[in-house]
Scaffold this active site. Structure first.
Site, PDB file in Angstrom:
ATOM      1  N   ASP A  80       0.801  -1.157   0.126  1.00 20.46           N
ATOM      2  CA  ASP A  80      -0.016   0.145   0.175  1.00 20.46           C
ATOM      3  C   ASP A  80       1.024   1.410  -0.145  1.00 20.46           C
ATOM      4  O   ASP A  80       1.585   1.484   1.018  1.00 20.46           O
ATOM      5  CB  ASP A  80      -0.810  -0.080   1.273  1.00 20.46           C
ATOM      6  CG  ASP A  80      -1.740   1.055   1.363  1.00 20.46           C
ATOM      7  OD1 ASP A  80      -1.654   2.087   0.624  1.00 20.46           O
ATOM      8  OD2 ASP A  80      -2.950   0.781   1.938  1.00 20.46           O
ATOM      9  N   SER A 160      -2.290  13.898 -14.774  1.00 16.49           N
ATOM     10  CA  SER A 160      -3.642  13.889 -15.799  1.00 16.49           C
ATOM     11  C   SER A 160      -3.724  15.133 -16.093  1.00 16.49           C
ATOM     12  O   SER A 160      -3.452  16.267 -15.459  1.00 16.49           O
ATOM     13  CB  SER A 160      -4.562  13.441 -14.631  1.00 16.49           C
ATOM     14  OG  SER A 160      -5.840  13.954 -15.302  1.00 16.49           O
ATOM     15  N   TYR A 174      -8.906  15.160  -6.988  1.00 18.64           N
ATOM     16  CA  TYR A 174      -8.148  14.440  -8.119  1.00 18.64           C
ATOM     17  C   TYR A 174      -7.392  15.421  -8.775  1.00 18.64           C
ATOM     18  O   TYR A 174      -6.148  15.185  -9.013  1.00 18.64           O
ATOM     19  CB  TYR A 174      -9.123  13.828  -8.935  1.00 18.64           C
ATOM     20  CG  TYR A 174      -8.618  12.764 -10.117  1.00 18.64           C
ATOM     21  CD1 TYR A 174      -7.973  11.683  -9.808  1.00 18.64           C
ATOM     22  CD2 TYR A 174      -8.506  13.248 -11.291  1.00 18.64           C
ATOM     23  CE1 TYR A 174      -7.255  10.926 -10.886  1.00 18.64           C
ATOM     24  CE2 TYR A 174      -7.876  12.436 -12.415  1.00 18.64           C
ATOM     25  CZ  TYR A 174      -7.194  11.461 -11.978  1.00 18.64           C
ATOM     26  OH  TYR A 174      -6.561  10.289 -12.891  1.00 18.64           O
ATOM     27  N   ALA A 175      -7.967  16.380  -9.249  1.00 21.84           N
ATOM     28  CA  ALA A 175      -7.305  17.487 -10.006  1.00 21.84           C
ATOM     29  C   ALA A 175      -6.065  17.962  -9.325  1.00 21.84           C
ATOM     30  O   ALA A 175      -5.239  18.316  -9.732  1.00 21.84           O
ATOM     31  CB  ALA A 175      -8.269  18.549 -10.636  1.00 21.84           C
ATOM     32  N   LYS A 178      -3.426  15.860  -9.120  1.00 21.00           N
ATOM     33  CA  LYS A 178      -2.565  15.490 -10.395  1.00 21.00           C
ATOM     34  C   LYS A 178      -1.518  16.772 -10.546  1.00 21.00           C
ATOM     35  O   LYS A 178      -0.607  16.642 -11.080  1.00 21.00           O
ATOM     36  CB  LYS A 178      -3.433  15.080 -11.532  1.00 21.00           C
ATOM     37  CG  LYS A 178      -4.185  13.825 -11.148  1.00 21.00           C
ATOM     38  CD  LYS A 178      -2.986  12.765 -10.975  1.00 21.00           C
ATOM     39  CE  LYS A 178      -3.578  11.358 -11.164  1.00 21.00           C
ATOM     40  NZ  LYS A 178      -2.675  10.428 -11.085  1.00 21.00           N
TER      41      LYS A 178
HETATM   42  N1  LIG Z   1      -7.530   6.290 -17.771  1.00 25.95           N
HETATM   43  C1  LIG Z   1      -7.540   7.648 -17.693  1.00 25.95           C
HETATM   44  O1  LIG Z   1      -8.029   8.074 -18.791  1.00 25.95           O
HETATM   45  C2  LIG Z   1      -6.639   8.522 -17.070  1.00 25.95           C
HETATM   46  C3  LIG Z   1      -6.399   9.588 -17.265  1.00 25.95           C
HETATM   47  C4  LIG Z   1      -5.525  10.516 -16.516  1.00 25.95           C
HETATM   48  C5  LIG Z   1      -4.756   9.941 -15.490  1.00 25.95           C
HETATM   49  N2  LIG Z   1      -4.950   8.389 -15.163  1.00 25.95           N
HETATM   50  C6  LIG Z   1      -4.246   8.033 -14.414  1.00 25.95           C
HETATM   51  O2  LIG Z   1      -3.520   6.771 -14.838  1.00 25.95           O
HETATM   52  C7  LIG Z   1      -3.214   6.031 -13.261  1.00 25.95           C
HETATM   53  C8  LIG Z   1      -3.447   4.541 -13.617  1.00 25.95           C
HETATM   54  O3  LIG Z   1      -4.931   4.267 -13.970  1.00 25.95           O
HETATM   55  P1  LIG Z   1      -5.541   2.905 -14.306  1.00 25.95           P
HETATM   56  O4  LIG Z   1      -6.544   3.226 -15.318  1.00 25.95           O
HETATM   57  O5  LIG Z   1      -4.179   1.951 -14.651  1.00 25.95           O
HETATM   58  O6  LIG Z   1      -5.955   2.484 -12.931  1.00 25.95           O
HETATM   59  P2  LIG Z   1      -6.410   1.083 -12.517  1.00 25.95           P
HETATM   60  O7  LIG Z   1      -7.693   1.268 -11.547  1.00 25.95           O
HETATM   61  O8  LIG Z   1      -6.754   0.066 -13.772  1.00 25.95           O
HETATM   62  O9  LIG Z   1      -5.171   0.555 -11.882  1.00 25.95           O
HETATM   63  C9  LIG Z   1      -4.748   1.417 -10.819  1.00 25.95           C
HETATM   64  C10 LIG Z   1      -4.159   0.311  -9.483  1.00 25.95           C
HETATM   65  O10 LIG Z   1      -3.742   0.810  -8.469  1.00 25.95           O
HETATM   66  C11 LIG Z   1      -3.957  -0.080  -7.271  1.00 25.95           C
HETATM   67  N3  LIG Z   1      -3.886   0.905  -6.032  1.00 25.95           N
HETATM   68  C12 LIG Z   1      -5.083   1.656  -5.555  1.00 25.95           C
HETATM   69  N4  LIG Z   1      -4.625   2.211  -4.641  1.00 25.95           N
HETATM   70  C13 LIG Z   1      -3.441   1.616  -4.358  1.00 25.95           C
HETATM   71  C14 LIG Z   1      -2.465   1.972  -3.098  1.00 25.95           C
HETATM   72  N5  LIG Z   1      -2.939   2.627  -1.885  1.00 25.95           N
HETATM   73  N6  LIG Z   1      -1.429   1.246  -2.989  1.00 25.95           N
HETATM   74  C15 LIG Z   1      -0.958   0.290  -4.024  1.00 25.95           C
HETATM   75  N7  LIG Z   1      -1.920   0.147  -5.166  1.00 25.95           N
HETATM   76  C16 LIG Z   1      -2.937   0.764  -5.187  1.00 25.95           C
HETATM   77  C17 LIG Z   1      -5.190  -0.654  -7.506  1.00 25.95           C
HETATM   78  O11 LIG Z   1      -5.454  -1.809  -6.720  1.00 25.95           O
HETATM   79  C18 LIG Z   1      -5.310  -0.916  -9.160  1.00 25.95           C
HETATM   80  O12 LIG Z   1      -4.680  -2.063  -9.394  1.00 25.95           O
HETATM   81  C19 LIG Z   1      -3.825   6.682 -12.433  1.00 25.95           C
HETATM   82  O13 LIG Z   1      -2.893   7.499 -11.663  1.00 25.95           O
HETATM   83  C20 LIG Z   1      -4.952   7.518 -13.138  1.00 25.95           C
HETATM   84  O14 LIG Z   1      -5.115   8.649 -12.169  1.00 25.95           O
HETATM   85  C21 LIG Z   1      -5.842   7.584 -15.955  1.00 25.95           C
END
Ligand SMILES: NC(=O)c1ccc[n+]([C@@H]2O[C@H](COP(=O)([O-])OP(=O)(O)OC[C@H]3O[C@@H](n4cnc5c(N)ncnc54)[C@H](O)[C@@H]3O)[C@@H](O)[C@H]2O)c1
Length: 275
Positions: A80, A160, A174-175, A178
């Protein structure tokens, strides 16, 4: 792998040979490939040894197994990022397993409704900042001595475009988190630069990931929602986790050895338009 215009992309199998990288958030909830998982897979496909870290050990193991099945080097680790001791343990596990650490990629990111005028109760503000910003800092602090000991390395955080321009109502926490990652990157780059440890943020736009797909399914018009996202940039293609992984792999690689403190926007040009 198919590239732009149907051209074949070279595999770059040895690009990251000798690199050992911790990727946090490497699991993906449910089926499909999220950003963290795509990063872990690509780094391994390019020759890095990868420690796949996730809060959910089973998710991390699934990804590590897929990498090993494809001939790559990977191990799974449950941790974590909110816990500094867990951050130290993940770095120790990587060094123990692979002998060195040359890279850290922090992809963990969570959201939650949060606003100025109508704060929900409970307000996820503190939790979102704790995971997205303080969690990244814990991992960077834990990794820094090993990266310095390796003679240099790379820290990449996943930001992001929500931190660059107004995203949507309710995204306050969130914003903000980031945007904070880009600031954190500057300080990390400044402090670790003399040790040849670089720090950069990949600021990603509207990527179609399993997390987004699940959110889209809750929209009144999921197809229209996806189409609006697809058309939000200058390039008329949907962004994918693999696009994010490509940018991260470059920043992990020695090809970017003179690039630090940067926020690289990967969004198909969406932040440049009025759409
Ligand atoms: N998909 C988009 O459009 C988008 C846009 C901008 C930014 N992002 C960023 O991309 C990143 C990853 O996104 P994703 O789609 O792979 O997400 P996801 O939800 O598929 O994967 C994130 C993983 O992080 C793990 N996680 C959550 N809290 C945790 C913690 N405290 N310790 C360890 N692990 C933890 C979760 O179990 C999950 O498996 C994020 O930072 C998200 O903000 C995504």
């Amino acid at each position: 792998m198919t590239g732009v215009g149907g051209r074949t992309r070279p595999a770059l199998r040895d690009r990251l040979a000798g690199h050992s990288v911790v990727v946090t958030g490497a699991g993906t909830a449910g089926d499909g490939v999220g950003n963290g998982q795509a990063v872990a897979r690509l780094l391994a496909a390019q020759g890095a040894a990868v420690l796949c870290v996730d809060l959910h050990g089973d998710r991390a193991e699934r990804v590590a197994q897929a990498i090993r099945d494809a001939g790559g080097t990977a191990a799974a680790h449950a941790g974590d990022v909110r816990d500094p001791r867990a951050a130290s343990a993940m770095v120790a596990a990587a060094v123990d397993r692979f002998g060195t650490l040359t890279g850290l990629v922090c992809t963990v990111g969570v959201g939650g409704p949060s606003s100025v005028l109508a704060p929900p109760d409970p307000d996820p503000w503190a939790d979102v900042l704790d995971v997205n910003v303080t969690g990244a800092l814990h991992c960077i602090r834990a990794a820094a001595p090993a990266l310095v000991a390796a003679g240099g390395g790379s820290v990449v955080t996943v930001g992001s475009t929500a931190g660059l321009r107004h995203y949507q109502p309710g995204a306050l926490a969130y914003a903000t988190s980031k945007a904070a990652l880009s600031g954190l990157t500057l300080s990390v780059a400044g402090e670790l630069g003399p040790h040849r440890v670089r720090a950069n943020t990949v600021v990603i736009g509207q990527v179609w990931s399993p997390m987004v797909e699940a959110a889209a399914a809750r929209q009144p018009d999921p197809d229209g929602y996806r189409d609006r996202r697809r058309r939000s940039g200058l390039i008329p293609d949907e962004g994918t986790p693999e696009d994010v992984a490509d940018a991260v792999a470059f920043l992990v690689s020695d090809e970017s050895r003179w690039i630090t403190g940067q926020s690289l926007v990967v969004d198909g040009g969406a932040t440049l338009t009025m759409r």
